[in-house]
Design a protein around this motif. Structure first.
Motif, PDB file in Angstrom:
ATOM      1  N   LEU A  20       1.577  -3.494   1.010  1.00 40.61           N
ATOM      2  CA  LEU A  20       2.443  -3.027   2.097  1.00 40.61           C
ATOM      3  C   LEU A  20       1.782  -3.231   3.459  1.00 40.61           C
ATOM      4  O   LEU A  20       2.449  -3.637   4.411  1.00 40.61           O
ATOM      5  CB  LEU A  20       2.830  -1.566   1.888  1.00 40.61           C
ATOM      6  N   ALA A  21       0.490  -2.989   3.571  1.00 44.07           N
ATOM      7  CA  ALA A  21      -0.189  -3.142   4.864  1.00 44.07           C
ATOM      8  C   ALA A  21      -0.135  -4.590   5.344  1.00 44.07           C
ATOM      9  O   ALA A  21       0.165  -4.863   6.516  1.00 44.07           O
ATOM     10  CB  ALA A  21      -1.631  -2.656   4.765  1.00 44.07           C
ATOM     11  N   LEU A  39       9.984   5.919   6.243  1.00 44.90           N
ATOM     12  CA  LEU A  39      10.463   7.055   5.465  1.00 44.90           C
ATOM     13  C   LEU A  39       9.355   7.720   4.663  1.00 44.90           C
ATOM     14  O   LEU A  39       9.440   8.896   4.341  1.00 44.90           O
ATOM     15  CB  LEU A  39      11.596   6.625   4.530  1.00 44.90           C
ATOM     16  N   SER A  40       8.321   6.943   4.332  1.00 41.71           N
ATOM     17  CA  SER A  40       7.171   7.470   3.604  1.00 41.71           C
ATOM     18  C   SER A  40       6.074   6.414   3.692  1.00 41.71           C
ATOM     19  O   SER A  40       6.322   5.305   4.181  1.00 41.71           O
ATOM     20  CB  SER A  40       7.537   7.739   2.138  1.00 41.71           C
ATOM     21  N   PRO A  41       4.875   6.705   3.199  1.00 41.22           N
ATOM     22  CA  PRO A  41       3.827   5.677   3.173  1.00 41.22           C
ATOM     23  C   PRO A  41       4.181   4.522   2.231  1.00 41.22           C
ATOM     24  O   PRO A  41       3.477   3.525   2.190  1.00 41.22           O
ATOM     25  CB  PRO A  41       2.598   6.423   2.670  1.00 41.22           C
ATOM     26  N   ARG A  42       5.286   4.631   1.505  1.00 35.95           N
ATOM     27  CA  ARG A  42       5.696   3.606   0.544  1.00 35.95           C
ATOM     28  C   ARG A  42       6.967   2.874   0.959  1.00 35.95           C
ATOM     29  O   ARG A  42       7.431   2.007   0.226  1.00 35.95           O
ATOM     30  CB  ARG A  42       5.909   4.244  -0.826  1.00 35.95           C
ATOM     31  N   ALA A  56       9.010  -1.953   0.608  1.00 40.25           N
ATOM     32  CA  ALA A  56       8.709  -0.791  -0.214  1.00 40.25           C
ATOM     33  C   ALA A  56       7.777  -1.161  -1.353  1.00 40.25           C
ATOM     34  O   ALA A  56       7.801  -2.286  -1.851  1.00 40.25           O
ATOM     35  CB  ALA A  56      10.002  -0.210  -0.783  1.00 40.25           C
ATOM     36  N   LEU A  57       6.977  -0.220  -1.748  1.00 38.63           N
ATOM     37  CA  LEU A  57       6.167  -0.389  -2.950  1.00 38.63           C
ATOM     38  C   LEU A  57       7.048  -0.136  -4.160  1.00 38.63           C
ATOM     39  O   LEU A  57       7.910   0.750  -4.123  1.00 38.63           O
ATOM     40  CB  LEU A  57       4.982   0.576  -2.931  1.00 38.63           C
TER      41      LEU A  57
END
Length: 129
Positions: A20-21, A39-42, A56-57
């Motif tokens: 993701l990064a 929305l989230s770290p994912r 997204a993950l």
């Protein structure tokens, strides 16, 4: 009549990513997309015209495994003005992004440019000619 006849547009597209990064840096720094929501770290979202592109993950909505490395899971085509196809190619080259296919006039009436994001997805910049 099928209830699916009610479909009028694609509202958002989700790319399930491995890193993701790296994908975030690419879509924000190289493609210059503006982050609209995290929305989230994912899960993060960008606005492209009337549509949303999310990174997204895997595993948030389904238990799918990530796509194998060096395998394109999808192709996204970004529509730009004719001169911008070549300008995008120049910017990508300056940033060390390899072109899969340099700007080319296609027999079906598009000028196209193909390259990959960090996860190996095929990206296209195109203009109608």
């Amino acid at each position: 009549m099928s209830a699916f006849k009610a479909i009028k547009a694609i509202d958002y597209t989700v790319i399930y990513v491995r890193d993701l990064a790296a994908m975030r840096r690419f879509y924000e720094d190289v493609l210059q997309l503006e982050l609209i929501r995290e929305l989230s770290p994912r899960w993060i979202e960008y606005c492209i015209g009337p549509n949303t592109l999310a990174l997204a993950l895997p595993g948030l909505t389904a238990k799918d495994d990530p796509v194998p490395k060096n395998t394109a899971a999808l192709q996204l085509a970004f529509k730009v003005a004719r001169d911008d196809v070549d300008a995008c190619a120049a910017e990508l080259t300056q940033q060390g992004i390899a072109l899969v296919l340099p700007p080319t006039d296609q027999p079906f009436g598009h000028r196209t440019l193909f390259f990959r994001d960090p996860d190996g997805n095929m990206l296209e910049m195109y203009a109608e000619i």
